[in-house]
Design an enzyme around this catalytic site. Sequence first.
Site, PDB file in Angstrom:
ATOM      1  CB  THR A 101      -1.060   0.255   1.306  1.00  0.00           C
ATOM      2  OG1 THR A 101      -1.553   1.424   1.450  1.00  0.00           O
ATOM      3  CG2 THR A 101      -0.243  -0.435   2.439  1.00  0.00           C
ATOM      4  CG  ASP A 102      -1.541   4.987  -1.009  1.00  0.00           C
ATOM      5  OD1 ASP A 102      -1.703   4.463   0.069  1.00  0.00           O
ATOM      6  OD2 ASP A 102      -1.754   5.906  -1.492  1.00  0.00           O
ATOM      7  CD  GLU A 103      -3.449   3.393   4.291  1.00  0.00           C
ATOM      8  OE1 GLU A 103      -3.218   3.318   5.439  1.00  0.00           O
ATOM      9  OE2 GLU A 103      -4.400   3.360   3.621  1.00  0.00           O
ATOM     10  CE  LYS A 127       0.048  -4.661   3.006  1.00  0.00           C
ATOM     11  NZ  LYS A 127      -0.280  -6.061   2.400  1.00  0.00           N
ATOM     12  CE1 TYR A 151      -3.234  -2.537   5.600  1.00  0.00           C
ATOM     13  CE2 TYR A 151      -2.985   0.004   5.250  1.00  0.00           C
ATOM     14  CZ  TYR A 151      -3.276  -1.426   4.969  1.00  0.00           C
ATOM     15  OH  TYR A 151      -3.356  -1.941   3.614  1.00  0.00           O
TER      16      TYR A 151
HETATM   17  P1  NAD Z   1      -9.672  -7.219   2.390  1.00  0.00           P
HETATM   18  O1  NAD Z   1      -9.836  -6.883   3.872  1.00  0.00           O
HETATM   19  O2  NAD Z   1     -11.048  -7.020   1.645  1.00  0.00           O
HETATM   20  O3  NAD Z   1      -9.324  -8.821   2.216  1.00  0.00           O
HETATM   21  C1  NAD Z   1      -8.315  -9.390   2.688  1.00  0.00           C
HETATM   22  C2  NAD Z   1      -8.417 -10.733   2.583  1.00  0.00           C
HETATM   23  O4  NAD Z   1      -7.307 -11.515   3.454  1.00  0.00           O
HETATM   24  C3  NAD Z   1      -9.762 -11.344   3.152  1.00  0.00           C
HETATM   25  O5  NAD Z   1     -10.346 -12.389   2.443  1.00  0.00           O
HETATM   26  C4  NAD Z   1      -9.322 -12.232   4.430  1.00  0.00           C
HETATM   27  O6  NAD Z   1     -10.261 -13.376   4.785  1.00  0.00           O
HETATM   28  C5  NAD Z   1      -7.923 -12.799   3.967  1.00  0.00           C
HETATM   29  N1  NAD Z   1      -7.351 -12.939   5.321  1.00  0.00           N
HETATM   30  C6  NAD Z   1      -7.092 -11.861   6.189  1.00  0.00           C
HETATM   31  N2  NAD Z   1      -6.104 -12.453   7.309  1.00  0.00           N
HETATM   32  C7  NAD Z   1      -6.025 -13.790   6.669  1.00  0.00           C
HETATM   33  C8  NAD Z   1      -4.828 -14.969   7.242  1.00  0.00           C
HETATM   34  N3  NAD Z   1      -4.362 -14.777   8.433  1.00  0.00           N
HETATM   35  N4  NAD Z   1      -4.669 -15.675   6.515  1.00  0.00           N
HETATM   36  C9  NAD Z   1      -5.353 -16.026   5.203  1.00  0.00           C
HETATM   37  N5  NAD Z   1      -5.930 -15.042   4.786  1.00  0.00           N
HETATM   38  C10 NAD Z   1      -6.349 -13.899   5.603  1.00  0.00           C
HETATM   39  O7  NAD Z   1      -8.318  -6.420   1.825  1.00  0.00           O
HETATM   40  P2  NAD Z   1      -8.207  -5.561   0.261  1.00  0.00           P
HETATM   41  O8  NAD Z   1      -8.729  -4.197   0.487  1.00  0.00           O
HETATM   42  O9  NAD Z   1      -8.815  -6.421  -0.509  1.00  0.00           O
HETATM   43  O10 NAD Z   1      -6.490  -5.651   0.321  1.00  0.00           O
HETATM   44  C11 NAD Z   1      -5.878  -6.683  -0.104  1.00  0.00           C
HETATM   45  C12 NAD Z   1      -4.501  -6.363  -0.091  1.00  0.00           C
HETATM   46  O11 NAD Z   1      -4.118  -5.102  -0.829  1.00  0.00           O
HETATM   47  C13 NAD Z   1      -3.732  -5.916   1.056  1.00  0.00           C
HETATM   48  O12 NAD Z   1      -2.648  -6.631   1.382  1.00  0.00           O
HETATM   49  C14 NAD Z   1      -3.616  -4.525   1.316  1.00  0.00           C
HETATM   50  O13 NAD Z   1      -2.873  -3.994   2.292  1.00  0.00           O
HETATM   51  C15 NAD Z   1      -3.537  -4.041   0.024  1.00  0.00           C
HETATM   52  N6  NAD Z   1      -3.926  -2.756  -0.494  1.00  0.00           N
HETATM   53  C16 NAD Z   1      -5.267  -2.382  -0.162  1.00  0.00           C
HETATM   54  C17 NAD Z   1      -5.926  -1.226  -0.665  1.00  0.00           C
HETATM   55  C18 NAD Z   1      -7.189  -0.762  -0.499  1.00  0.00           C
HETATM   56  O14 NAD Z   1      -7.609   0.231  -0.765  1.00  0.00           O
HETATM   57  N7  NAD Z   1      -7.888  -1.757   0.042  1.00  0.00           N
HETATM   58  C19 NAD Z   1      -4.835  -0.184  -1.291  1.00  0.00           C
HETATM   59  C20 NAD Z   1      -3.436  -0.569  -1.484  1.00  0.00           C
HETATM   60  C21 NAD Z   1      -3.248  -2.052  -1.213  1.00  0.00           C
HETATM   61  P1  TYD Z   2     -10.847   4.130   4.497  1.00  0.00           P
HETATM   62  O1  TYD Z   2     -11.602   3.817   3.569  1.00  0.00           O
HETATM   63  O2  TYD Z   2     -10.720   3.449   5.998  1.00  0.00           O
HETATM   64  O3  TYD Z   2      -9.244   4.135   3.860  1.00  0.00           O
HETATM   65  P2  TYD Z   2      -7.601   4.276   4.577  1.00  0.00           P
HETATM   66  O4  TYD Z   2      -7.922   5.000   6.116  1.00  0.00           O
HETATM   67  O5  TYD Z   2      -7.071   3.177   4.510  1.00  0.00           O
HETATM   68  O6  TYD Z   2      -7.396   5.504   3.564  1.00  0.00           O
HETATM   69  O7  TYD Z   2     -10.853   5.787   4.829  1.00  0.00           O
HETATM   70  C1  TYD Z   2     -10.669   6.593   3.684  1.00  0.00           C
HETATM   71  C2  TYD Z   2     -10.660   7.893   4.198  1.00  0.00           C
HETATM   72  O8  TYD Z   2     -12.014   8.446   4.909  1.00  0.00           O
HETATM   73  C3  TYD Z   2      -9.725   8.332   5.774  1.00  0.00           C
HETATM   74  O9  TYD Z   2      -9.310   9.466   5.483  1.00  0.00           O
HETATM   75  C4  TYD Z   2     -10.423   8.255   6.902  1.00  0.00           C
HETATM   76  C5  TYD Z   2     -12.004   8.481   6.327  1.00  0.00           C
HETATM   77  N1  TYD Z   2     -13.277   7.988   6.973  1.00  0.00           N
HETATM   78  C6  TYD Z   2     -14.180   8.822   7.376  1.00  0.00           C
HETATM   79  O10 TYD Z   2     -14.147   9.893   7.252  1.00  0.00           O
HETATM   80  N2  TYD Z   2     -15.123   8.302   7.938  1.00  0.00           N
HETATM   81  C7  TYD Z   2     -15.456   6.934   8.056  1.00  0.00           C
HETATM   82  O11 TYD Z   2     -16.416   6.265   8.782  1.00  0.00           O
HETATM   83  C8  TYD Z   2     -14.500   5.920   7.494  1.00  0.00           C
HETATM   84  C9  TYD Z   2     -14.444   4.697   7.613  1.00  0.00           C
HETATM   85  C10 TYD Z   2     -13.290   6.812   6.983  1.00  0.00           C
END
Ligand code: NAD
Ligand code: TYD
Length: 352
Positions: free
Chosen positions: A133-135, A162, A158
Amino acid sequence: MTKRKILITGGAGFIGSHVVRLFVNKYPDYEIYNLDKLTYAGNLKNLTDIENAPNYHFVKIDLVDALALTNLFNEHQFDSVIHLAAESHVDRSITNPLEFVMTNVVGTVNLLNAAKECWKGNMEGKLFYHVSTDEVYGSLHDGGFFLETTPYDPQSPYSASKASSDHFVRAYQNTYKIPVVLTNCSNNYGPNQFPEKLVPLFINNIRNNKPLPVYGKGENVRDWLYVVDHARAIDVVYHNGKIGETYNIGGFNEWTNLGLIKVICSTMDKILGRPVGESEKLITYVTDRAGHDLRYAIDANKIMKELGWEPSLQFEEGIEKTINWYMDNQQWMDEVTSGDYANYYDTMYKGR
Ligand code: NAD
Ligand code: TYD
């Protein structure tokens, strides 16, 4: 095309399900194994359209279970891994950091160990692709963008977990010569996202006329990318990325939270036939997230120039598509918001 046996972790989650679908459909000669623990965020209903495909297999395993991973690699001899499984919600990491250490750090090291043992003596054609992630780069305050060379500066449990997993992946390449590639992507939006995250949570609350809990003043900035474009980028990097490299993925699409929320509100008014401005009345300012990162912004020039990837959707099109998906899939939403999630919502937002 070379046949491949790929282990995709976290394939039942939001991004993972789009990656699994793309690979299963686009590469019928590849055997795709989806490993997932099925936490609250994992949902096999995200994959009903491909679950009977002959090249698709599901295994329910917790990444913390090292022996189960070793046995799985011994049985199937995967030639590559695309690792997405993680605990992914910042607010949950603030409540329970250890869970994030277990899955994101220990789980990743277990997976690296299983790959290392299986591949030792023959790393030819092997690949460990780590999705990050970019975070991990921290929070931007004075303009500028995150580059692949930006020093890591994670600010939440988090992002710290990562960042740690990214460091382990690189350390395994350096020490054990495992071929790795990493991508760091900005915020994703689209179908099948668990409604604890901003976009699906607010769509669902607007639909149900519930308050929209904006943290702080809503001034934080995120860079939003449609999830299928992330999956397309993963496809490109998996096949053409240079071993040992990191690629940043993003849409050059920055929004303040308030700006994004207003777009969602006006689009929802249109779709639901509500008077203009009706949904915005649900906006409620609540206590800010602890340590809330101000701004994330990705410079995606490297993947665009070197690998020819670019986002396929404009934001306006993507967000409308996304809202329509949640409107058309109310049963999916009802199923994931019932049970344990209802308790989570009450606890997380009570007294905020
Ligand atoms: P998500 O939370 O929707 O899905 C995570 C999946 O991992 C779920 O299916 C869960 O059951 C599985 N999981 C969790 N713990 C586990 C374990 N101990 N063993 C096996 N499986 C397990 O997450 P997402 O948003 O789809 O993110 C997927 C990946 O992409 C992550 O690595 C996240 O850091 C990265 N990512 C997400 C975003 C975003 O905006 N959502 C952006 C950049 C990177
Ligand atoms: P989120 O979807 O949790 O992603 P991330 O924290 O990984 O960027 O949140 C996106 C942005 O929205 C973040 O700045 C937090 C804000 N946010 C709210 O203002 N209210 C909410 O209920 C949630 C879940 C997020």
